[in-house]
Write an enzyme that holds these catalytic residues in place. Structure first.
Site, PDB file in Angstrom:
ATOM      1  N   HIS A   1     -15.832 -13.634  10.113  1.00  0.00           N
ATOM      2  CA  HIS A   1     -16.242 -14.545  11.186  1.00  0.00           C
ATOM      3  C   HIS A   1     -16.213 -15.972  10.651  1.00  0.00           C
ATOM      4  CE1 HIS A   1     -19.585 -15.469  14.393  1.00  0.00           C
ATOM      5  NE2 HIS A   1     -18.511 -16.235  14.529  1.00  0.00           N
TER       6      HIS A   1
ATOM      7  N   HIS B   1     -18.322 -16.134   7.089  1.00  0.00           N
ATOM      8  CA  HIS B   1     -19.106 -15.008   6.586  1.00  0.00           C
ATOM      9  C   HIS B   1     -18.494 -13.711   7.093  1.00  0.00           C
ATOM     10  CE1 HIS B   1     -20.830 -15.823  10.593  1.00  0.00           C
ATOM     11  NE2 HIS B   1     -21.041 -14.532  10.638  1.00  0.00           N
TER      12      HIS B   1
ATOM     13  N   ASP C   1     -19.533  -9.886   8.839  1.00  0.00           N
ATOM     14  CA  ASP C   1     -20.595  -9.151   9.516  1.00  0.00           C
ATOM     15  C   ASP C   1     -20.400  -7.661   9.270  1.00  0.00           C
ATOM     16  OD1 ASP C   1     -22.196 -11.211  11.031  1.00  0.00           O
ATOM     17  OD2 ASP C   1     -20.177 -11.717  11.716  1.00  0.00           O
TER      18      ASP C   1
ATOM     19  N   LYS D   1      20.758  14.204  -1.138  1.00  0.00           N
ATOM     20  CA  LYS D   1      20.529  15.573  -0.690  1.00  0.00           C
ATOM     21  C   LYS D   1      20.274  16.467  -1.900  1.00  0.00           C
ATOM     22  CE  LYS D   1      22.427  19.365   2.016  1.00  0.00           C
ATOM     23  NZ  LYS D   1      22.118  20.401   1.029  1.00  0.00           N
TER      24      LYS D   1
ATOM     25  N   ASP E   1      19.448  20.424  -3.082  1.00  0.00           N
ATOM     26  CA  ASP E   1      19.431  21.796  -2.609  1.00  0.00           C
ATOM     27  C   ASP E   1      18.138  22.469  -3.047  1.00  0.00           C
ATOM     28  OD1 ASP E   1      21.673  22.168  -1.045  1.00  0.00           O
ATOM     29  OD2 ASP E   1      22.962  22.117  -2.820  1.00  0.00           O
TER      30      ASP E   1
HETATM   31 MN    MN Z   1     -21.203 -13.475  12.539  1.00  0.00          MN
END
Ligand code: MN
Length: 270
Positions: free
Chosen positions: A40, A46, A48, A242, A244
C-alpha cells in the site's frame, strides 16, 4: 479481542468515493482460510497483512513489510477488520480518501494455525485456534503463499495494538529481502505502475481453492506425438528431443504413489 465487526472500517471510508469494497461479513466458507499481504503506497509505503477469520480479515499494517529472515522482527500495527472481499482489492484509493494511494496484492494464499498441528482440512478448528491465539497475543501460522511460505508468528507487545511479525526457523527461512519481489501475484503490476495501469478485479473467493476436492482420475490421456510437415515457432509450444521408452503417469493420493503407462498398465514393479 473484540468480536468481528466492520463498523470502524465503514466509518473511515466513503464508498461513493473509494473503489474499496463496501463492508460485508461473508458467510462461512469451506476449505482452508485465506491470507493476503497487500502493498500500500499511502502517505508512507507499508504492507497490510491480513488473515481471514470469522468472515472478515484480521489486519495489521507492517511498515517494513514481512521478512523471511528469522532474525528480523517486523513491527505489525493492528488495524481495523477489513471485509473478506478486500483480499483481492488492487487499485487506487483517490486523493483525500482514507489511505489514499495505490494498493496491490503482493502475496496471497491459504494459511492454518500450526501450533502442534495444522488445520487446513478443518476450518472450524482453524478459526477457533486463530481466535484463541489472538486473544492470548501469540499466534503461530503456516502460510502457503507464492512469496511467503512456512511458519510465521504474530506476537503482541506491551504497547497497545503493536505486534511483531516474525519468521520461524524452517526450510523456508532465508536471509533475503523478500520485498524485493515487488510485483502483484494477481496482476503482475508493481505498486508504482498502478498510477497508469488500471487493473481488473477478481472476487476474493477465487483466490483460494474451494473445499470441494475432485475425485482422483483413474486415467489420463497424455498428448501424443504426431507427424508434421515442418517445424514451427508458436506461443504455447516448445521442442524436445524424442526419447524412446515409456511415458509414465504418477498418481499420488492417500494410498500412496501408483505409476501407470498411458494404457493403464501398472509400472511400479518394472
Ligand atoms: Mn494500508
Amino acid at each position: 479481542m473484540a468480536k468481528s465487526n466492520l463498523n470502524e472500517y465503514s466509518a473511515k471510508r466513503s464508498f461513493a468515493a473509494t473503489p474499496e469494497p463496501p463492508p460485508a461479513v461473508t458467510a462461512p466458507g469451506s476449505g482452508p482460510l485465506l491470507f493476503v499481504v497487500q502493498q500500500h503506497s499511502a502517505r508512507r509505503m507499508h504492507y497490510d497483512f491480513r488473515l481471514e477469520c470469522d468472515g472478515v480479515l484480521k489486519s495489521w499494517a507492517v511498515p517494513k513489510g514481512p521478512s523471511v529472515d528469522p532474525n528480523e522482527k517486523r513491527l505489525a500495527v493492528q488495524t481495523e477488520d477489513h471485509p473478506y472481499d478486500y483480499a483481492s482489492f488492487e487499485g487506487v484509493i483517490p486523493p483525500g480518501q482514507y489511505g489514499a494511494g495505490e494498493v496491490i496484492v503482493w502475496d496471497c494464499g491459504v494459511y492454518s494455525p500450526d501450533e502442534g498441528a495444522t488445520w487446513f482440512h478443518d476450518r472450524g478448528q482453524a478459526e477457533r485456534e486463530v481466535r484463541e491465539g489472538l486473544d492470548k497475543g501469540k499466534l503461530s501460522v503456516l502460510l502457503r503463499g507464492e512469496k511467503l511460505k512456512g511458519s510465521f508468528a504474530l506476537v503482541r507487545t506491551k504497547e497497545a495494538k503493536q505486534w511483531l511479525l516474525l519468521k520461524h526457523k524452517d526450510r523456508f527461512a532465508a536471509a533475503v529481502d523478500v520485498t524485493a519481489q515487488s510485483r502483484s501475484v494477481l496482476s503482475g503490476v508493481a505498486v508504482e505502475d498502478l498510477k497508469v495501469v488500471p487493473v481488473r478485479r477478481i472476487p476474493a473467493a477465487q483466490l483460494v481453492p474451494s473445499g470441494k476436492i475432485a475425485a482422483m482420475p483413474a486415467t489420463l490421456a497424455p498428448m501424443l506425438a504426431e507427424p508434421g510437415e515442418a517445424s514451427f515457432h508458436r506461443a504455447g509450444w516448445m521442442w524436445e528431443p524424442k526419447l524412446d521408452g515409456y511415458r509414465v503417469l504418477a498418481f499420488i493420493d492417500a494410498r500412496g504413489v501408483r505409476l501407470r503407462s498411458r494404457r493403464g498398465l501398472e509400472l511400479a514393479a518394472t
